[in-house]
Design a protein around this motif. Structure first.
Motif, PDB file in Angstrom:
ATOM      1  N   UNK A 150       0.830  -1.214   0.000  1.00  0.00           N
ATOM      2  CA  UNK A 150       0.000   0.000   0.000  1.00  0.00           C
ATOM      3  C   UNK A 150       0.861   1.260   0.000  1.00  0.00           C
ATOM      4  N   UNK A 151       1.967   1.207   0.722  1.00  0.00           N
ATOM      5  CA  UNK A 151       2.878   2.351   0.773  1.00  0.00           C
ATOM      6  C   UNK A 151       3.483   2.622  -0.603  1.00  0.00           C
ATOM      7  N   UNK A 152       3.963   1.586  -1.247  1.00  0.00           N
ATOM      8  CA  UNK A 152       4.537   1.736  -2.586  1.00  0.00           C
ATOM      9  C   UNK A 152       3.477   2.161  -3.592  1.00  0.00           C
ATOM     10  N   UNK A 153       2.278   1.644  -3.407  1.00  0.00           N
ATOM     11  CA  UNK A 153       1.181   1.986  -4.307  1.00  0.00           C
ATOM     12  C   UNK A 153       0.899   3.487  -4.274  1.00  0.00           C
ATOM     13  N   UNK A 154       0.971   4.068  -3.091  1.00  0.00           N
ATOM     14  CA  UNK A 154       0.675   5.500  -2.969  1.00  0.00           C
ATOM     15  C   UNK A 154       1.771   6.354  -3.605  1.00  0.00           C
ATOM     16  N   UNK A 156       4.278   5.418  -5.775  1.00  0.00           N
ATOM     17  CA  UNK A 156       4.797   5.080  -7.101  1.00  0.00           C
ATOM     18  C   UNK A 156       3.729   4.950  -8.179  1.00  0.00           C
ATOM     19  N   UNK A 157       2.462   4.958  -7.790  1.00  0.00           N
ATOM     20  CA  UNK A 157       1.396   4.728  -8.762  1.00  0.00           C
ATOM     21  C   UNK A 157       0.360   5.854  -8.692  1.00  0.00           C
ATOM     22  N   UNK A 158      -0.368   6.069  -9.785  1.00  0.00           N
ATOM     23  CA  UNK A 158      -1.370   7.150  -9.803  1.00  0.00           C
ATOM     24  C   UNK A 158      -2.540   6.818  -8.882  1.00  0.00           C
ATOM     25  N   UNK A 164      -3.232   0.369  -9.662  1.00  0.00           N
ATOM     26  CA  UNK A 164      -1.926   0.503  -9.031  1.00  0.00           C
ATOM     27  C   UNK A 164      -1.427  -0.829  -8.532  1.00  0.00           C
ATOM     28  N   UNK A 165      -0.446  -0.772  -7.635  1.00  0.00           N
ATOM     29  CA  UNK A 165       0.136  -2.000  -7.094  1.00  0.00           C
ATOM     30  C   UNK A 165      -0.844  -2.713  -6.172  1.00  0.00           C
ATOM     31  N   UNK A 171      -7.934   0.876  -2.338  1.00  0.00           N
ATOM     32  CA  UNK A 171      -6.573   1.417  -2.407  1.00  0.00           C
ATOM     33  C   UNK A 171      -6.581   2.937  -2.202  1.00  0.00           C
ATOM     34  N   UNK A 172      -5.610   3.373  -1.395  1.00  0.00           N
ATOM     35  CA  UNK A 172      -5.411   4.788  -1.080  1.00  0.00           C
ATOM     36  C   UNK A 172      -6.643   5.433  -0.423  1.00  0.00           C
TER      37      UNK A 172
END
Length: 749
Positions: A150-154, A156-158, A164-165, A171-172
């Motif tokens: 979830x941290x990487x998703x926020x 590194x991804x839109x 996202x990841x 998500x987010x």
């Protein structure tokens, strides 16, 4: 002989069910979520209900088969705090004015307490306790890895709606704050601060890399929950861990260097956490003010029945009548409810009074003292220093302290994912206490119950458990059905929605929200019979929760609609010279008018800053020619925010009006319309000018101000204002219609 073999086999089966089932249950509660129910955490509640009741019934069957009571006689003093807290909950449930709300909380209390007792009686050695912890370590790996995803998703991804990841629809949901499988950063944080000292304690014993790696993941996830309560709990747990570790594990060889090193380590952690909490508080002052106002309201609630309390689990039912109006400014919402006061100690006191609160404190003190003495026991030479038990107890004691600190500012224990962990810590501590000190060679005499009596008792337990499990399985189905009903409502499929809500209410009679939503569907559909059905639904709702969110406002709208419809029918009957029917409609209109006034007024007492209630109430007064009351009602809304900075409301002083400038602009606009309708031109002019102070260039206020000037005969001001409107809104048709015949637009061009 056959009965003996049967008994041995039965005991072996149920012991295995308990020994393996309980760790698996803890693992599943930690990692499970389900996004098709209304509440993603409902699956955790259902696992507790079904899994907990299954394990408890299995334990009762086992104990009936063993027929031994010596263990309970010898260790009654150790079980007493748990039993006393369970009895406190039972008494509170029996005196509660809201049995459904209290039932839900008492059932959780029942399951928690018996899970702790099962741990004490059945997880009576190092290997069995380690089995629970190993499953929890596996769960910690799952949830922390998902937290990192979830941290990487926020970062590194839109953001949504892009993918996202994190593959899930939530998500987010909390922005940069991670929440893993728990659906909320605070609940995720509570699990982390419990596992942190346990994992660290086991690492000190085993020195395994996988434990240190997991602890690093836990610390990282703890930071990125961005939860001040979690950070506070982490600091408290670390503080207790270091202090107890130094004082007990190095009691004989404590050096000045070790004391200094420990003091430095603690100071660094406390310093970082303190400034982290301070920084986040400055960024989100609403979080602090929200808690302060909630605690203040809770204290006032406590004082209504301080000795016996109001009833276990009744806080969320009672709180709307006591909630400080500043909370609505802080939340910027009106249709939400606070289920808990963000402080477990205040909630226990409110629920169960000073008696129940004292029992709760007794339980806490008992566990803390027992945990510390357990560690001392293992380092006194009486216990094995090579055993992992002192390290386990060290981690458990520090985890207990972490949760106790977290519970001062959060709603930890009332949620399943946190509640089960608290009672696990209680169970493990007392289990170590009971099973390490005592001589286990004589663990009770043979059972004396005859076979028919045992069988009858076991059948009763199993049948009761099946009934209860089936009942609480309905809660999960109800939550799933509730989500479907909402979707049907959004699609304006009223019949399908109503049918679904009826099923929800059948499956979970305590579900308040479904009745609120069902009444709303009747108001939206509004065909023949809907007013009576909505009224019936409101009455059912108020039996469960007398002041549920905006139900009184919706009821006022319903009776206002009935009032308007009755007036229309009265007019038709008068046209038809049917004076008897017209008189009936007049009486019906009067009845509904009074009810609308009643419920709007009651909702203002609950939520005194919601503007629409004032508008509807003022509209009712104006509709019946009561201009004075209409004016007074609108002014009451305008004056309320300023009153909050004067005693007895000035606990936290702030310019609350700034938070709702559009609301107050709209109220002045309504006031201006009222004055304009009754040709009070100077008052209307002043009201519209106040709108422009709050919201400059407010188009409706500007246009109505031109009407005021026109009625005053001030054509120069009227024209000047229309020119100003055209400059700001060049496509406005009314401005063009006024200015174009005068050739003023061409001059401007």
């Amino acid at each position: 002989m056959q009965l003996t073999i049967y008994s041995q086999v039965l005991q072996k089966i149920f012991k295995k069910i308990i020994i393996y089932g309980l760790p698996i249950l803890y693992f599943l509660i930690a990692v499970s979520f389900y996004l098709r129910t209304y509440d993603s955490a409902q699956i955790k509640i259902t696992l507790l209900h079904l899994g907990g009741l299954f394990l408890i019934s299995s334990w009762f069957v086992l104990k009936i088969e063993e027929g031994k009571i010596d263990f309970f006689k010898k260790n009654f003093i150790f079980l007493l705090p748990i039993i006393a807290f369970l009895i406190s909950g039972l008494i509170s449930f029996t005196v509660s004015p809201f049995p459904y709300a209290s039932l839900n909380e008492f059932v959780k209390r029942f399951i928690y307490c018996f899970l702790a007792i099962i741990i004490i009686t059945e997880f009576n050695d190092e290997m069995k306790i380690s089995r629970i912890l190993n499953w929890l370590i596996a769960a910690a790996y799952v949830v922390t890895i998902y937290g990192i995803i979830q941290l990487l998703d926020y970062y590194l991804f839109p953001p949504p709606p892009d993918t996202g990841l994190d593959p899930f629809v939530w998500r987010q949901a909390f922005g940069s704050r991670i929440f893993s499988t728990f659906g909320n950063p605070n609940f995720f944080g509570d699990f982390l601060i419990v596992m942190s000292p346990i994992v660290l304690g086991l690492y000190l014993y085993k020195r395994n890399f996988y434990l240190m790696f997991l602890w690093i993941l836990i610390v990282l996830c703890t930071i990125f929950t961005v939860s001040k309560g979690t950070w506070l709990g982490f600091a408290a747990g670390t503080f207790v861990f270091v202090i107890v570790y130094i004082v007990t594990f190095f009691k004989e060889k404590l050096t000045k260097k070790m004391v200094i090193s420990g003091a430095i380590a603690i100071s660094v952690v406390l310093f970082v956490v303190f400034f982290g909490i301070l920084s986040q508080t400055k960024k989100r002052t609403d979080s602090a003010s929200f808690r302060l106002f909630t605690w203040l309201s809770t204290w006032e609630m406590i004082n209504t029945n301080p000795v016996l309390g109001t009833g276990i689990g009744t806080f969320y039912v009672t709180y709307p009548s006591w909630r400080r109006p500043q909370i609505f400014f802080i939340e910027a919402k009106h249709n939400t409810q606070s289920d808990h006061p963000e402080n477990e100690y205040l909630e226990v006191w409110f629920d169960e009074g000073i008696i129940g609160f004292t029992v709760f404190l007794f339980l806490i003190c008992f566990v803390v003292i027992a945990g510390y003495r357990n560690i001392e026991f293992f380092h006194s030479g009486k216990g094995s220093r090579d055993s992992p038990m002192p390290y386990i107890q060290l981690g458990v004691l520090a985890a207990f302290a972490a949760q106790l600190a977290h519970d001062t500012v959060c709603v930890s224990l009332r949620f399943v994912s946190s509640g089960v962990m608290f009672w696990l810590l209680v169970g493990i501590t007392i289990s170590i206490c009971v099973n390490s000190y005592k001589d286990k060679s004589n663990n009770g005499s043979a059972g004396i119950l005859p076979f028919p009596a045992k069988l009858a008792a076991q059948i009763f337990v199993i049948v009761s458990a099946v009934f209860a499990m089936n009942y609480f399985a309905g809660y999960f189905k109800a939550d799933l059905m509730h989500s479907r009903a909402i979707q049907a409502s959004k699609q304006l499929d009223w019949d399908k929605a109503l049918k679904a809500y009826d099923e929800v209410n059948r499956l979970n009679p305590s579900f308040q929200m479904s009745r609120y939503f069902k009444a709303n569907v009747h108001l939206d559909r509004w065909k023949a019979g809907d007013p009576l059905l909505a009224e019936k639904t409101f009455k059912e709702l108020w039996q469960l929760a007398p002041n549920y969110v905006q139900s009184k406002y919706l009821a006022g709208l319903m009776y206002q609609k009935n009032f308007t419809d009755a007036l229309v029918l009265r007019g038709r009957y008068l046209e038809q010279n049917n004076y008897d029917k017209a008189k009936e409609m007049e009486a019906e209109a009067k009845e509904n008018y009074d009810l609308a006034l009643k419920y709007f007024s009651e909702y203002i007492m609950i939520d005194p800053i919601f503007p629409l209630t004032y508008y509807q109430l003022a509209g009712l007064y104006a509709q019946t020619g009561n201009l004075l009351m209409a004016e007074k009602t609108l002014k009451a809304h305008l004056e309320y925010s300023e009153n909050l900075n004067h005693p007895p409301h000035n606990f936290w002083v702030e310019d609350w009006t700034k938070r709702r400038q559009f609301d107050y602009a709209e109220t002045y606009l309504q006031l201006g319309h009222l004055y304009l309708t009754h040709n009070k031109l100077e008052e209307a002019k002043a009201a519209y000018e106040k709108v422009l102070e709050f919201v400059p260039n407010h188009l409706s206020a500007l246009k109505n101000l031109t009407l005021v000037y026109a009625r005053m005969g001030n054509s120069e001001k009227e024209t000047q204002l229309w020119l100003e409107i055209f400059k700001k809104y060049p496509n406005d048709e009314d401005a063009i219609r006024f200015l174009e015949p005068k050739g003023l637009i061409r001059r401007m061009q």
